[in-house]
Design an enzyme around this catalytic site. Structure first.
Site, PDB file in Angstrom:
ATOM      1  N   ARG A  56      99.287  32.603   0.219  1.00  0.00           N
ATOM      2  CA  ARG A  56      98.308  31.825   1.000  1.00  0.00           C
ATOM      3  C   ARG A  56      96.911  32.412   0.907  1.00  0.00           C
ATOM      4  O   ARG A  56      95.918  31.676   0.954  1.00  0.00           O
ATOM      5  CB  ARG A  56      98.766  31.751   2.473  1.00  0.00           C
ATOM      6  CG  ARG A  56      97.931  30.784   3.335  1.00  0.00           C
ATOM      7  CD  ARG A  56      98.553  30.634   4.709  1.00  0.00           C
ATOM      8  NE  ARG A  56      97.892  29.602   5.505  1.00  0.00           N
ATOM      9  CZ  ARG A  56      97.096  29.844   6.542  1.00  0.00           C
ATOM     10  NH1 ARG A  56      96.840  31.098   6.906  1.00  0.00           N
ATOM     11  NH2 ARG A  56      96.544  28.850   7.212  1.00  0.00           N
ATOM     12  N   ILE A  82      92.476  24.776   6.104  1.00  0.00           N
ATOM     13  CA  ILE A  82      93.857  24.942   5.657  1.00  0.00           C
ATOM     14  C   ILE A  82      94.712  24.981   6.914  1.00  0.00           C
ATOM     15  O   ILE A  82      94.383  25.673   7.883  1.00  0.00           O
ATOM     16  CB  ILE A  82      94.020  26.226   4.821  1.00  0.00           C
ATOM     17  CG1 ILE A  82      95.465  26.394   4.322  1.00  0.00           C
ATOM     18  CG2 ILE A  82      93.570  27.464   5.571  1.00  0.00           C
ATOM     19  CD1 ILE A  82      95.637  27.578   3.365  1.00  0.00           C
ATOM     20  N   SER A  83      95.787  24.205   6.943  1.00  0.00           N
ATOM     21  CA  SER A  83      96.631  24.121   8.134  1.00  0.00           C
ATOM     22  C   SER A  83      97.322  25.449   8.413  1.00  0.00           C
ATOM     23  O   SER A  83      97.549  26.251   7.507  1.00  0.00           O
ATOM     24  CB  SER A  83      97.697  23.034   7.966  1.00  0.00           C
ATOM     25  OG  SER A  83      97.110  21.754   7.886  1.00  0.00           O
ATOM     26  N   GLN A  84      97.683  25.663   9.685  1.00  0.00           N
ATOM     27  CA  GLN A  84      98.415  26.874  10.023  1.00  0.00           C
ATOM     28  C   GLN A  84      99.762  26.872   9.311  1.00  0.00           C
ATOM     29  O   GLN A  84     100.357  25.811   9.057  1.00  0.00           O
ATOM     30  CB  GLN A  84      98.603  26.975  11.534  1.00  0.00           C
ATOM     31  CG  GLN A  84      99.551  25.952  12.131  1.00  0.00           C
ATOM     32  CD  GLN A  84      99.576  25.998  13.642  1.00  0.00           C
ATOM     33  OE1 GLN A  84      98.892  25.243  14.300  1.00  0.00           O
ATOM     34  NE2 GLN A  84     100.376  26.897  14.187  1.00  0.00           N
ATOM     35  N   PRO A  85     100.287  28.036   8.963  1.00  0.00           N
ATOM     36  CA  PRO A  85     101.536  28.106   8.196  1.00  0.00           C
ATOM     37  C   PRO A  85     102.695  27.353   8.848  1.00  0.00           C
ATOM     38  O   PRO A  85     103.489  26.711   8.144  1.00  0.00           O
ATOM     39  CB  PRO A  85     101.811  29.608   8.107  1.00  0.00           C
ATOM     40  CG  PRO A  85     100.456  30.233   8.173  1.00  0.00           C
ATOM     41  CD  PRO A  85      99.679  29.372   9.121  1.00  0.00           C
TER      42      PRO A  85
END
Length: 234
Positions: A56, A82-85
């Site tokens: 990431r 970027i979206s959270q994992p």
């Protein structure tokens, strides 16, 4: 001879340092998956394996790399994130990807979600409305060896008809309604995962499934907050 030995020692030290850095980041990914994803209920082993593997930190700006494995969205430029994992993992699990699947992603962003999907499926077609982000994502994906991802700059609302139908569609920005072209491009038996709801407010993460007759049913999976799905005329 002594000079050659010294140079070799320098190169070896550099390689060991680089390898140690890679191992440190792998440990961060393992911790991320265990604490942020598995502990919150995501159990699909293919998804967990992909999250452990995809770096990431390669998909965020240099200024954000230290935060790459925290459970938070991060800015990537052009007003996007970027979206959270956990959300990436949840959406991937809800899509139920398989090795022969062809996937359409609407909203490439950094390319991270596409890379996670590409670890599991046959091919990912991904569309990004911001040309700069599309170019950056394509470069990172190429550099990391994801040759089963095709990136295009364009309007994701209309999908990618020439490669339809798709087994899976993943929408990573929130429309206030589901675009009809995306439903039309979903294969019978396929699934679409998308956040739906008002701009700059809480939305619903929903799963849409098309049966053999073309009928679409949906269910709500979780409350979420995504950037809005933009159109070319915005």
């Amino acid at each position: 001879m002594i000079r050659r030995a010294l140079m070799l020692a320098v190169f070896c030290a550099h390689d060991v340092g680089a390898a140690a850095g890679d191992l440190d980041r792998a440990a961060e990914r393992a911790e991320m998956v265990a604490r942020q994803i598995q502990d919150r209920g995501v159990q699909n082993e293919q998804v967990l394996s992909a999250l452990r593997k995809v770096p990431r930190h390669e998909f965020v700006p240099d200024s954000e790399k230290r935060y790459a494995y925290r459970d938070t969205p991060l800015p990537i430029g052009e007003g996007q994130t970027i979206s959270q994992p956990y959300i990436v993992a949840l959406m991937t699990e809800l899509a139920r990807p398989g090795p022969s699947d062809r996937v359409l992603e609407v909203g490439t962003g950094s390319g991270y979600q596409a890379a996670v999907l590409a670890e599991i499926v046959d091919h990912v077609y991904t569309i990004e409305i911001e040309p700069t982000l599309a170019e950056q994502a394509a470069e990172v994906l190429r550099r990391l060896g994801y040759d089963n991802v095709t990136v295009r700059a364009g309007d994701g609302y209309v999908g990618w008809e020439e490669h339809a139908p798709f087994d899976i569609i993943v929408v990573t920005a929130a429309p206030d309604h589901i675009p009809q072209p995306l439903l039309d491009q979903l294969k019978p038996g396929g699934r679409m995962v998308a956040p739906v709801g008002p701009v700059h407010s809480t939305q619903e993460l929903r799963v849409f499934e098309k049966d053999a007759t073309g009928k679409v049913i949906s269910k709500t999976a979780a409350p979420v907050r995504f950037v809005p799905l933009r159109r070319r005329h915005d």
